[in-house]
Enzyme design. Structure first.
Site, PDB file in Angstrom:
ATOM      1  N   ARG A  64     -42.608  15.990  45.215  1.00  0.00           N
ATOM      2  CA  ARG A  64     -41.499  16.741  45.820  1.00  0.00           C
ATOM      3  C   ARG A  64     -42.003  17.751  46.844  1.00  0.00           C
ATOM      4  O   ARG A  64     -41.293  18.093  47.790  1.00  0.00           O
ATOM      5  CB  ARG A  64     -40.637  17.377  44.728  1.00  0.00           C
ATOM      6  CG  ARG A  64     -39.861  16.347  43.920  1.00  0.00           C
ATOM      7  CD  ARG A  64     -39.094  16.967  42.777  1.00  0.00           C
ATOM      8  NE  ARG A  64     -39.958  17.432  41.715  1.00  0.00           N
ATOM      9  CZ  ARG A  64     -40.363  16.699  40.680  1.00  0.00           C
ATOM     10  NH1 ARG A  64     -39.953  15.455  40.571  1.00  0.00           N
ATOM     11  NH2 ARG A  64     -41.149  17.194  39.764  1.00  0.00           N
ATOM     12  N   GLU A 101     -50.312  19.949  29.041  1.00  0.00           N
ATOM     13  CA  GLU A 101     -50.032  20.280  27.640  1.00  0.00           C
ATOM     14  C   GLU A 101     -50.953  19.459  26.722  1.00  0.00           C
ATOM     15  O   GLU A 101     -51.529  19.973  25.777  1.00  0.00           O
ATOM     16  CB  GLU A 101     -48.563  19.985  27.356  1.00  0.00           C
ATOM     17  CG  GLU A 101     -48.034  20.708  26.154  1.00  0.00           C
ATOM     18  CD  GLU A 101     -46.551  20.433  25.957  1.00  0.00           C
ATOM     19  OE1 GLU A 101     -45.901  19.948  26.905  1.00  0.00           O
ATOM     20  OE2 GLU A 101     -46.069  20.692  24.841  1.00  0.00           O
TER      21      GLU A 101
HETATM   22  P1  AMP Z   1     -47.109  23.424  36.353  1.00  0.00           P
HETATM   23  O1  AMP Z   1     -48.423  22.844  36.753  1.00  0.00           O
HETATM   24  O2  AMP Z   1     -46.957  23.586  34.854  1.00  0.00           O
HETATM   25  O3  AMP Z   1     -46.786  24.701  37.094  1.00  0.00           O
HETATM   26  O4  AMP Z   1     -45.988  22.356  36.737  1.00  0.00           O
HETATM   27  C1  AMP Z   1     -45.535  22.244  38.051  1.00  0.00           C
HETATM   28  C2  AMP Z   1     -45.331  20.811  38.464  1.00  0.00           C
HETATM   29  O5  AMP Z   1     -44.662  20.040  37.455  1.00  0.00           O
HETATM   30  C3  AMP Z   1     -44.441  20.766  39.695  1.00  0.00           C
HETATM   31  O6  AMP Z   1     -44.976  19.790  40.595  1.00  0.00           O
HETATM   32  C4  AMP Z   1     -43.078  20.386  39.172  1.00  0.00           C
HETATM   33  O7  AMP Z   1     -42.451  19.474  40.037  1.00  0.00           O
HETATM   34  C5  AMP Z   1     -43.309  19.775  37.796  1.00  0.00           C
HETATM   35  N1  AMP Z   1     -42.490  20.400  36.740  1.00  0.00           N
HETATM   36  C6  AMP Z   1     -42.942  21.158  35.700  1.00  0.00           C
HETATM   37  N2  AMP Z   1     -41.942  21.555  34.893  1.00  0.00           N
HETATM   38  C7  AMP Z   1     -40.803  21.061  35.439  1.00  0.00           C
HETATM   39  C8  AMP Z   1     -39.397  21.153  35.080  1.00  0.00           C
HETATM   40  N3  AMP Z   1     -38.951  21.833  33.985  1.00  0.00           N
HETATM   41  N4  AMP Z   1     -38.498  20.533  35.884  1.00  0.00           N
HETATM   42  C9  AMP Z   1     -38.905  19.851  36.986  1.00  0.00           C
HETATM   43  N5  AMP Z   1     -40.197  19.723  37.375  1.00  0.00           N
HETATM   44  C10 AMP Z   1     -41.144  20.322  36.610  1.00  0.00           C
END
Ligand code: AMP
Length: 181
Positions: A64, A101
């Site tokens: 995205r 995770e």
């Molecule tokens: P993080 O590395 O945990 O900050 O996760 C960010 C990435 O995961 C981004 O590229 C988001 O598009 C996706 N992502 C994580 N959690 C969500 C969520 N609740 N809804 C949509 N996309 C998410």
């Protein structure tokens, strides 16, 4: 609708419970991007603080971050650099592992995409734990670039990613936030 307004943008985001896993509230921006006002409002909001920041490149995180980052780069009149999942880029790459995770994942950038001293704006749709954006930051820094800021449509502040990224010296800009996961 005031399309630069966080509440207006927030109303265009669809929340899907238990996707892709039970317990996750997936924040779906396809509905925001399908709205002419939503897409323009989000792209403008992502870049406005950095219009005169002397950005050389906009880097976007798969997938995205490609759509939003491409539009941001176009509006800033700058080039776009993709940061992709492992094995997707065709030329020589450098990679960075980050924790999920369960287990680890790797993102990559072309080894010659960013040069010493280049000023980079990082774009993604959402910051949760900040693992992906931190790995992207490391790739930009290892390439010799300066990360001017990281800009996201959505912050999930309860997961602490934006704070963690700020603690590593990155200016973080977000347009709206959702409570919880
Ligand atoms: P993080 O590395 O945990 O900050 O996760 C960010 C990435 O995961 C981004 O590229 C988001 O598009 C996706 N992502 C994580 N959690 C969500 C969520 N609740 N809804 C949509 N996309 C998410």
């Amino acid at each position: 609708m005031a399309y630069h307004d966080a509440d207006g943008l927030k109303a265009l985001i669809r929340t899907i419970p238990d996707y892709p896993k039970p317990g996750i509230l997936f924040r779906d921006i396809t509905t925001l991007m399908a709205s002419p006002m939503g897409l323009r409002g989000a792209v403008d909001g992502l870049l406005l603080p950095f219009l005169t920041a002397g950005i050389d490149y906009v880097a976007g995180i798969e997938a995205r971050g490609f759509i939003l980052g491409g539009a941001v780069a176009h509006e800033l009149g700058r080039g776009f650099v993709p940061i992709r999942k492992k094995g997707k880029l065709p030329w020589r790459t450098i990679g960075q592992e980050y924790s999920l995770e369960y287990g680890v994942d790797t993102i990559e950038i072309h080894a010659d995409a960013i040069r010493e001293g280049d000023r980079v704006l990082l774009i993604d749709d959402l910051i949760a734990t900040g693992g992906t954006a931190s790995a992207a930051t490391q790739l930009i820094r290892r390439s010799g670039g300066t990360i001017v800021a990281a800009s996201f449509v959505i912050d999930l502040p309860d997961l602490g990613g934006a704070e963690r990224l700020r603690a590593s010296g990155v200016e973080v800009h977000t347009l709206l936030s959702f409570e919880g996961h």
